[in-house]
Design an enzyme around this catalytic site. Structure first.
Site, PDB file in Angstrom:
ATOM      1  CE1 TYR A   6      -4.142  -2.814   5.442  1.00 27.32           C
ATOM      2  CE2 TYR A   6      -3.582  -0.516   5.026  1.00 27.32           C
ATOM      3  CZ  TYR A   6      -3.900  -1.777   4.554  1.00 27.32           C
ATOM      4  OH  TYR A   6      -3.949  -2.007   3.204  1.00 27.32           O
ATOM      5  CE  LYS A  18      -1.602  -4.577   3.327  1.00 25.72           C
ATOM      6  NZ  LYS A  18      -1.914  -5.876   2.713  1.00 25.72           N
ATOM      7  CB  SER A  71      -0.849  -0.013   1.268  1.00 24.75           C
ATOM      8  OG  SER A  71      -1.412   1.247   1.500  1.00 24.75           O
TER       9      SER A  71
HETATM   10  P1  NAD Z   1     -11.107  -6.971   0.879  1.00 18.09           P
HETATM   11  O1  NAD Z   1     -11.358  -6.989   2.345  1.00 18.09           O
HETATM   12  O2  NAD Z   1     -12.248  -6.737  -0.030  1.00 18.09           O
HETATM   13  O3  NAD Z   1     -10.419  -8.362   0.441  1.00 18.09           O
HETATM   14  C1  NAD Z   1      -9.564  -9.090   1.296  1.00 18.09           C
HETATM   15  C2  NAD Z   1     -10.037 -10.534   1.291  1.00 18.09           C
HETATM   16  O4  NAD Z   1      -9.177 -11.313   2.110  1.00 18.09           O
HETATM   17  C3  NAD Z   1     -11.449 -10.695   1.830  1.00 18.09           C
HETATM   18  O5  NAD Z   1     -12.208 -11.457   0.907  1.00 18.09           O
HETATM   19  C4  NAD Z   1     -11.248 -11.447   3.156  1.00 18.09           C
HETATM   20  O6  NAD Z   1     -12.346 -12.314   3.408  1.00 18.09           O
HETATM   21  C5  NAD Z   1      -9.960 -12.188   2.897  1.00 18.09           C
HETATM   22  N1  NAD Z   1      -9.154 -12.514   4.079  1.00 18.09           N
HETATM   23  C6  NAD Z   1      -8.685 -11.689   5.047  1.00 18.09           C
HETATM   24  N2  NAD Z   1      -7.942 -12.376   5.941  1.00 18.09           N
HETATM   25  C7  NAD Z   1      -7.898 -13.655   5.487  1.00 18.09           C
HETATM   26  C8  NAD Z   1      -7.273 -14.832   5.965  1.00 18.09           C
HETATM   27  N3  NAD Z   1      -6.517 -14.840   7.066  1.00 18.09           N
HETATM   28  N4  NAD Z   1      -7.446 -15.982   5.263  1.00 18.09           N
HETATM   29  C9  NAD Z   1      -8.200 -16.011   4.128  1.00 18.09           C
HETATM   30  N5  NAD Z   1      -8.818 -14.922   3.643  1.00 18.09           N
HETATM   31  C10 NAD Z   1      -8.671 -13.767   4.331  1.00 18.09           C
HETATM   32  O7  NAD Z   1      -9.930  -5.934   0.611  1.00 18.09           O
HETATM   33  P2  NAD Z   1      -9.348  -5.368  -0.758  1.00 18.09           P
HETATM   34  O8  NAD Z   1      -9.673  -3.928  -0.821  1.00 18.09           O
HETATM   35  O9  NAD Z   1      -9.704  -6.261  -1.881  1.00 18.09           O
HETATM   36  O10 NAD Z   1      -7.793  -5.467  -0.447  1.00 18.09           O
HETATM   37  C11 NAD Z   1      -6.993  -6.551  -0.903  1.00 18.09           C
HETATM   38  C12 NAD Z   1      -5.569  -6.344  -0.397  1.00 18.09           C
HETATM   39  O11 NAD Z   1      -5.080  -5.107  -0.896  1.00 18.09           O
HETATM   40  C13 NAD Z   1      -5.452  -6.275   1.121  1.00 18.09           C
HETATM   41  O12 NAD Z   1      -4.260  -6.918   1.517  1.00 18.09           O
HETATM   42  C14 NAD Z   1      -5.366  -4.790   1.389  1.00 18.09           C
HETATM   43  O13 NAD Z   1      -4.690  -4.506   2.583  1.00 18.09           O
HETATM   44  C15 NAD Z   1      -4.589  -4.313   0.174  1.00 18.09           C
HETATM   45  N6  NAD Z   1      -4.797  -2.890  -0.134  1.00 18.09           N
HETATM   46  C16 NAD Z   1      -6.078  -2.420  -0.283  1.00 18.09           C
HETATM   47  C17 NAD Z   1      -6.281  -1.066  -0.548  1.00 18.09           C
HETATM   48  C18 NAD Z   1      -7.671  -0.509  -0.702  1.00 18.09           C
HETATM   49  O14 NAD Z   1      -7.833   0.707  -0.581  1.00 18.09           O
HETATM   50  N7  NAD Z   1      -8.704  -1.319  -0.969  1.00 18.09           N
HETATM   51  C19 NAD Z   1      -5.183  -0.194  -0.672  1.00 18.09           C
HETATM   52  C20 NAD Z   1      -3.895  -0.717  -0.528  1.00 18.09           C
HETATM   53  C21 NAD Z   1      -3.715  -2.071  -0.255  1.00 18.09           C
HETATM   54  N1  UFG Z   2     -12.475  11.444   3.107  1.00 23.51           N
HETATM   55  C1  UFG Z   2     -13.482  12.318   3.425  1.00 23.51           C
HETATM   56  N2  UFG Z   2     -14.663  11.809   3.890  1.00 23.51           N
HETATM   57  C2  UFG Z   2     -14.869  10.472   4.054  1.00 23.51           C
HETATM   58  C3  UFG Z   2     -13.823   9.577   3.723  1.00 23.51           C
HETATM   59  C4  UFG Z   2     -12.634  10.101   3.256  1.00 23.51           C
HETATM   60  O1  UFG Z   2     -13.328  13.528   3.283  1.00 23.51           O
HETATM   61  O2  UFG Z   2     -15.960  10.082   4.502  1.00 23.51           O
HETATM   62  C5  UFG Z   2     -11.214  11.970   2.556  1.00 23.51           C
HETATM   63  C6  UFG Z   2      -9.981  11.647   3.399  1.00 23.51           C
HETATM   64  O3  UFG Z   2      -9.798  12.627   4.387  1.00 23.51           O
HETATM   65  C7  UFG Z   2      -8.886  11.622   2.332  1.00 23.51           C
HETATM   66  C8  UFG Z   2      -9.607  11.107   1.077  1.00 23.51           C
HETATM   67  O4  UFG Z   2     -10.988  11.346   1.306  1.00 23.51           O
HETATM   68  O5  UFG Z   2      -8.437  12.937   2.060  1.00 23.51           O
HETATM   69  C9  UFG Z   2      -9.390   9.622   0.833  1.00 23.51           C
HETATM   70  O6  UFG Z   2      -9.709   8.887   1.996  1.00 23.51           O
HETATM   71  P1  UFG Z   2      -9.889   7.307   1.982  1.00 23.51           P
HETATM   72  O7  UFG Z   2     -10.283   6.884   3.357  1.00 23.51           O
HETATM   73  O8  UFG Z   2     -10.771   6.892   0.857  1.00 23.51           O
HETATM   74  O9  UFG Z   2      -8.428   6.777   1.611  1.00 23.51           O
HETATM   75  P2  UFG Z   2      -7.026   6.960   2.353  1.00 23.51           P
HETATM   76  O10 UFG Z   2      -6.092   7.598   1.367  1.00 23.51           O
HETATM   77  O11 UFG Z   2      -7.163   7.588   3.669  1.00 23.51           O
HETATM   78  O12 UFG Z   2      -6.592   5.443   2.606  1.00 23.51           O
HETATM   79  C10 UFG Z   2      -6.769   4.399   1.631  1.00 23.51           C
HETATM   80  C11 UFG Z   2      -6.954   3.066   2.341  1.00 23.51           C
HETATM   81  C12 UFG Z   2      -5.701   2.677   3.050  1.00 23.51           C
HETATM   82  C13 UFG Z   2      -4.559   2.669   2.076  1.00 23.51           C
HETATM   83  C14 UFG Z   2      -4.433   4.014   1.384  1.00 23.51           C
HETATM   84  C15 UFG Z   2      -3.361   4.000   0.326  1.00 23.51           C
HETATM   85  O13 UFG Z   2      -8.020   3.154   3.287  1.00 23.51           O
HETATM   86  O14 UFG Z   2      -5.843   1.388   3.563  1.00 23.51           O
HETATM   87  O15 UFG Z   2      -5.678   4.349   0.768  1.00 23.51           O
HETATM   88  O16 UFG Z   2      -3.571   2.962  -0.569  1.00 23.51           O
HETATM   89  F1  UFG Z   2      -3.423   2.408   2.730  1.00 23.51           F
END
Ligand code: NAD
Ligand code: UFG
Length: 334
Positions: free
Chosen positions: A148, A152, A124
């Site tokens: 969190y 990572k 991330s």
């Molecule tokens: P998500 O929660 O939709 O998907 C994660 C999946 O992993 C879920 O289906 C959950 O059931 C499964 N899971 C969690 N722990 C598990 C375990 N121990 N065993 C088996 N399954 C398990 O999340 P996502 O948004 O698809 O994110 C996928 C990956 O990308 C995650 O590692 C997350 O940290 C990373 N990531 C997400 C974002 C974002 O903004 N969505 C940003 C950066 C990184």
């Molecule tokens: N924001 C609002 N109102 C809301 C939600 C968010 O104003 O209800 C703003 C936040 O302050 C920020 C922007 O929208 O400025 C984006 O916020 P998000 O929560 O959508 O995303 P973040 O960048 O804070 O974090 C996300 C994921 C993290 C990940 C990161 C980088 O939640 O897990 O992106 O990939 F690490």
């Protein structure tokens, strides 16, 4: 190739399964469904008209993971499974450290036992902390503001050290910026449980009338309109980035930013959403959210050059597809 996709029922994992299947790979999904639904697996199969093998297991469970590697000749692992709610990670640090780092170790160990050399990890942009934008892969990482983010950074180091000790291990650490949107079919997308923490799902639920108004967290940041700036990336572009990385994986550790390279503010995103979809998103300005940074966007030149991959979809496609997915969900859901 036979690809083990952990977390394949989740948001990014399910979209990546679509792209993998369409590229001709066999997909084996391992997901304990702690934040997803089994029906997403069926939907991916319907979109692609292809079958996947599904193991409803916890990937911290070494024996259950071993059974998958014994049953299939795995060629590569894409490790999405993880817990991702930033605020929850502050309340339940041990759950986050355990789930997100033990899963990485269990999978890397299984790869070693079975001679599996390709490993792609969901990292991330949060690992950059409050660095100068744009974030470049060569930057020193700053401490994350929450457990969190630390999970990572630790998982990245575990995989780097594993690759150092095994010259054939080929690792791709993909640092995602802000994934949004949904598959163009509107059939799969992001379905957070409870009140969304992230901006785009909050916006779609306000537009739908499920939530009254968006709270904009801060308008006094040093950004053009004072609201937070992020690098939003369409989830299908992100999914395609994984397949590009898999295709070009060579021994050693390769770190890539997956973003568009474009910073968009909260108010710009809201405006684009309203204009493209013809709906209103009422909002109010609130104080800053603790732990937020002003700006986050990627330098994407390394992925472009080495993976021959570039995000193709812009903010219009992102807000259009996010809304298409939300619109077809039953109003009572969530
Ligand atoms: P998500 O929660 O939709 O998907 C994660 C999946 O992993 C879920 O289906 C959950 O059931 C499964 N899971 C969690 N722990 C598990 C375990 N121990 N065993 C088996 N399954 C398990 O999340 P996502 O948004 O698809 O994110 C996928 C990956 O990308 C995650 O590692 C997350 O940290 C990373 N990531 C997400 C974002 C974002 O903004 N969505 C940003 C950066 C990184
Ligand atoms: N924001 C609002 N109102 C809301 C939600 C968010 O104003 O209800 C703003 C936040 O302050 C920020 C922007 O929208 O400025 C984006 O916020 P998000 O929560 O959508 O995303 P973040 O960048 O804070 O974090 C996300 C994921 C993290 C990940 C990161 C980088 O939640 O897990 O992106 O990939 F690490």
């Amino acid at each position: 190739m036979n690809i083990l996709v952990t977390g394949g029922a989740g948001y990014i994992g399910s979209h990546t399964c679509v792209v993998l299947l369409e590229a001709g790979h066999e997909v084996i999904v391992a997901d304990n469904l702690c934040n997803s639904k089994a029906e997403t697996i069926d939907k991916v199969e319907q979109i692609t008209n292809k079958k996947m093998v599904f193991y409803p297991i916890d990937v911290t469970d070494e024996e259950a993971v071993e059974r998958i590697f014994a049953d299939h000749k795995i060629d590569g692992v894409i490790h999405f499974a993880g817990l991702k709610a930033v605020a929850e990670s502050v309340e339940k640090p041990l759950e986050y450290y355990y789930n997100n780092t033990v899963s990485t170790m269990v999978l890397a160990k299984a790869c070693q036992r079975h001679g599996v050399e390709k490993f792609i990890f969901s990292s991330s942009a949060t690992v950059y902390g409050e660095n100068e934008v744009p974030f470049v892969e060569t930057m020193d990482l700053l401490p994350a503001a929450n457990p969190y983010g630390e999970t990572k950074a630790i998982s990245e180091r575990i995989l780097m050290d594993t690759a150092k000790a095994n010259s054939k291990f080929s690792v791709s650490l993909l640092r995602y910026f802000n994934p949004v949107g949904a598959h163009e079919s509107g059939f799969i997308g992001e379905e957070p449980t409870g009140i969304p923490n992230n901006l785009m799902p909050y916006v779609t639920q306000v537009a739908k009338g499920k939530l009254e108004k968006l709270q904009v967290f801060g308008n006094d940041y040093p950004t053009p309109d004072g609201t937070g700036v992020r690098d939003y990336i369409h989830v299908m572009d992100l999914a395609e980035g994984h397949v590009a990385s898999l295709d070009r994986l060579t021994p050693g550790v390769h770190i890539y930013n997956l973003g568009t390279g474009q910073g968009i503010s909260v108010l710009q995103l809201v405006k684009a959403f309203e204009e493209v979809n013809g709906v209103r998103v009422p909002y109010e300005i609130m104080g800053r959210r603790p732990g937020d940074i002003a700006e986050s966007y990627a330098d994407v030149s390394k992925a472009e050059k080495e993976l021959n991959w570039k995000a193709k979809r812009g903010i219009k496609e992102m807000v259009r597809d996010a809304w298409r997915f939300e619109s077809q969900l039953p109003a009572a859901q969530k």
